[in-house]
Design an enzyme around this catalytic site. Structure first.
Site, PDB file in Angstrom:
ATOM      1  N   CYS A 164     -50.286 -25.298 -14.004  1.00  0.00           N
ATOM      2  CA  CYS A 164     -50.747 -24.815 -15.502  1.00  0.00           C
ATOM      3  C   CYS A 164     -51.360 -26.384 -16.039  1.00  0.00           C
ATOM      4  O   CYS A 164     -50.618 -27.338 -16.305  1.00  0.00           O
ATOM      5  CB  CYS A 164     -49.805 -24.408 -16.630  1.00  0.00           C
ATOM      6  SG  CYS A 164     -50.706 -23.977 -18.235  1.00  0.00           S
ATOM      7  N   ASN A 165     -52.607 -26.247 -16.076  1.00  0.00           N
ATOM      8  CA  ASN A 165     -53.195 -27.543 -16.507  1.00  0.00           C
ATOM      9  C   ASN A 165     -52.852 -27.747 -17.961  1.00  0.00           C
ATOM     10  O   ASN A 165     -52.612 -28.915 -18.253  1.00  0.00           O
ATOM     11  CB  ASN A 165     -54.882 -27.386 -16.475  1.00  0.00           C
ATOM     12  CG  ASN A 165     -55.255 -27.656 -14.849  1.00  0.00           C
ATOM     13  OD1 ASN A 165     -55.450 -28.669 -14.546  1.00  0.00           O
ATOM     14  ND2 ASN A 165     -55.541 -26.687 -14.274  1.00  0.00           N
ATOM     15  N   THR A 166     -52.884 -26.737 -18.696  1.00  0.00           N
ATOM     16  CA  THR A 166     -52.729 -27.139 -20.290  1.00  0.00           C
ATOM     17  C   THR A 166     -51.108 -27.584 -20.318  1.00  0.00           C
ATOM     18  O   THR A 166     -50.885 -28.686 -21.135  1.00  0.00           O
ATOM     19  CB  THR A 166     -52.783 -25.788 -21.197  1.00  0.00           C
ATOM     20  OG1 THR A 166     -54.113 -25.354 -20.951  1.00  0.00           O
ATOM     21  CG2 THR A 166     -52.575 -26.099 -22.506  1.00  0.00           C
TER      22      THR A 166
ATOM     23  N   THR B  57     -56.385 -23.246 -13.127  1.00  0.00           N
ATOM     24  CA  THR B  57     -55.993 -22.451 -12.075  1.00  0.00           C
ATOM     25  C   THR B  57     -56.515 -21.123 -12.023  1.00  0.00           C
ATOM     26  O   THR B  57     -56.605 -20.194 -10.883  1.00  0.00           O
ATOM     27  CB  THR B  57     -54.750 -22.274 -11.709  1.00  0.00           C
ATOM     28  OG1 THR B  57     -53.990 -21.824 -13.126  1.00  0.00           O
ATOM     29  CG2 THR B  57     -54.055 -23.747 -11.638  1.00  0.00           C
ATOM     30  N   HIS B  58     -57.357 -20.577 -13.031  1.00  0.00           N
ATOM     31  CA  HIS B  58     -58.203 -19.153 -12.891  1.00  0.00           C
ATOM     32  C   HIS B  58     -59.548 -19.483 -12.166  1.00  0.00           C
ATOM     33  O   HIS B  58     -60.036 -18.313 -11.619  1.00  0.00           O
ATOM     34  CB  HIS B  58     -58.162 -18.623 -14.295  1.00  0.00           C
ATOM     35  CG  HIS B  58     -57.251 -18.138 -14.969  1.00  0.00           C
ATOM     36  ND1 HIS B  58     -56.138 -18.816 -15.332  1.00  0.00           N
ATOM     37  CD2 HIS B  58     -57.148 -16.857 -15.145  1.00  0.00           C
ATOM     38  CE1 HIS B  58     -55.433 -18.034 -15.667  1.00  0.00           C
ATOM     39  NE2 HIS B  58     -55.750 -16.652 -15.972  1.00  0.00           N
TER      40      HIS B  58
ATOM     41  N   ASP C 152     -46.395 -21.275 -14.924  1.00  0.00           N
ATOM     42  CA  ASP C 152     -47.745 -21.042 -15.476  1.00  0.00           C
ATOM     43  C   ASP C 152     -47.441 -20.294 -16.991  1.00  0.00           C
ATOM     44  O   ASP C 152     -46.831 -19.455 -16.899  1.00  0.00           O
ATOM     45  CB  ASP C 152     -48.711 -20.438 -14.495  1.00  0.00           C
ATOM     46  CG  ASP C 152     -50.181 -20.594 -15.133  1.00  0.00           C
ATOM     47  OD1 ASP C 152     -50.429 -21.769 -15.584  1.00  0.00           O
ATOM     48  OD2 ASP C 152     -51.008 -19.637 -14.870  1.00  0.00           O
ATOM     49  N   SER C 153     -48.641 -20.536 -17.499  1.00  0.00           N
ATOM     50  CA  SER C 153     -48.774 -19.729 -18.771  1.00  0.00           C
ATOM     51  C   SER C 153     -49.068 -18.225 -18.496  1.00  0.00           C
ATOM     52  O   SER C 153     -48.931 -17.446 -19.301  1.00  0.00           O
ATOM     53  CB  SER C 153     -49.743 -20.317 -19.803  1.00  0.00           C
ATOM     54  OG  SER C 153     -50.992 -20.440 -19.418  1.00  0.00           O
TER      55      SER C 153
ATOM     56  N   TYR D  38     -52.222 -20.580 -23.477  1.00  0.00           N
ATOM     57  CA  TYR D  38     -51.607 -21.692 -23.765  1.00  0.00           C
ATOM     58  C   TYR D  38     -53.114 -22.854 -24.377  1.00  0.00           C
ATOM     59  O   TYR D  38     -52.701 -23.674 -25.127  1.00  0.00           O
ATOM     60  CB  TYR D  38     -51.048 -22.577 -22.576  1.00  0.00           C
ATOM     61  CG  TYR D  38     -49.413 -22.055 -22.480  1.00  0.00           C
ATOM     62  CD1 TYR D  38     -48.992 -20.826 -23.276  1.00  0.00           C
ATOM     63  CD2 TYR D  38     -48.599 -22.955 -21.914  1.00  0.00           C
ATOM     64  CE1 TYR D  38     -47.840 -20.447 -22.804  1.00  0.00           C
ATOM     65  CE2 TYR D  38     -47.272 -22.736 -22.137  1.00  0.00           C
ATOM     66  CZ  TYR D  38     -46.736 -21.308 -22.327  1.00  0.00           C
ATOM     67  OH  TYR D  38     -45.335 -21.126 -22.217  1.00  0.00           O
ATOM     68  N   GLY D  39     -54.125 -22.503 -23.819  1.00  0.00           N
ATOM     69  CA  GLY D  39     -55.253 -23.371 -23.877  1.00  0.00           C
ATOM     70  C   GLY D  39     -55.325 -23.578 -25.315  1.00  0.00           C
ATOM     71  O   GLY D  39     -56.235 -24.673 -25.581  1.00  0.00           O
TER      72      GLY D  39
END
Length: 275
Positions: free
Chosen positions: A75-77, A195-196, A12-13, A44-45
């Site tokens: 990580c979605n981004t 994910t936050h 994840d970032s 990253y977003g």
């Protein structure tokens, strides 16, 4: 590349992927895991597709060198901006036997089972929303579902500064909820596309209309990974089963450890990785 058994890598970032790892460990406790948070270059977003791709690929290659045969982009981004390129262009050259999985598909392939109105909302970072990954992927599985998105740039800072239960958080939660729900009053299912955001779920329910279902990615990703390993015993055989957990961050370890416990639900002791 090491051909021996190795841990499952989770990338994840920053911290959010720990909410995913928490659910994966709960579902598949027997495996070894390495978590890598690129906190030194987060967030990253807000970064370009090209930058996110290069950062993600670099971290995936580090996890491969640590012995991972399978890496989950929690990580979605990174899943939105880098996964496809890594799968199609890089893995065949690096090692065609290795696998990198994302976090968006496990959610999009089941979201249609939760919505009755066929109106689905997505809360995400600006980068994830701009990528259009959720509407594109949901349409593949459920072409009758209408997707509405809302970027929530203030939510990650609220969580990472431990303000997610504060009165100040209510303002920004209510703001983005209203901006999503004004797009369609019939939204009955909302994907937490970062994910936050599970840490905000309690307050979100207070501001959402009654009966709206919130989908957190951790449990869905864990179930999807369990299914993947069952369907691919050759990959499961490459994943070591000592029940170990290792954590790496590209930033300060003391800061990471303090924050990480909030997301992972138990104390974390990390090591520094220099990129």
């Amino acid at each position: 590349m090491n051909s021996k058994q190795g841990p499952i890598g989770v990338f994840d970032s920053g911290y959010g992927g720990l909410t995913v790892l928490k659910e994966i460990v709960k579902t598949l406790p027997q495996y070894d895991y390495i978590y890598l948070g690129d906190n030194g270059r987060a967030p990253y977003g807000i970064r370009s597709f090209e930058t996110v791709y290069h950062y993600t690929l670099e971290c995936v290659q580090h996890l491969f060198r640590m012995g991972c045969h399978l890496v989950v982009l929690a990580c979605n981004t990174a899943s939105a901006k880098a996964l496809r390129s890594i799968q199609q262009n890089d893995l065949p050259k690096i090692d065609p036997e290795r696998r990198v999985l994302g976090i968006i598909r496990p959610t999009t392939e089941v979201v249609g089972q939760y919505t009755r109105s066929r109106q689905v909302g997505v809360f995400g970072t600006t980068g994830t929303v701009n990528s259009q990954s959720y509407p594109i992927e949901i349409e593949k599985f459920f072409p009758d579902v209408q997707v509405y998105q809302q970027a929530c740039p203030m939510w990650v800072p609220l969580v990472e500064n431990d303000e997610y239960n504060s009165e100040g958080a209510d303002y920004f939660i209510n703001k983005y909820v209203r901006q999503l729900m004004v797009q369609s009053e019939d939204i009955d299912t909302i994907v937490l596309g970062c994910t936050h955001y599970p840490l905000l779920a309690g307050k979100l329910q207070e501001h959402l209309p009654p009966g709206v279902t919130l989908l957190s990615q951790g449990e869905l990703a864990a179930a999807s990974l369990a299914d993947y390993l069952q369907r691919h015993p050759e990959m499961a055989a490459k994943c070591s089963t000592g029940g170990g957990r290792m954590f790496y961050t590209t930033d300060d370890t003391a800061t990471f450890d303090r924050q990480a416990g909030i997301f992972f639900g138990e104390p974390v002791s990390s090591m520094h990785l220099a990129l």
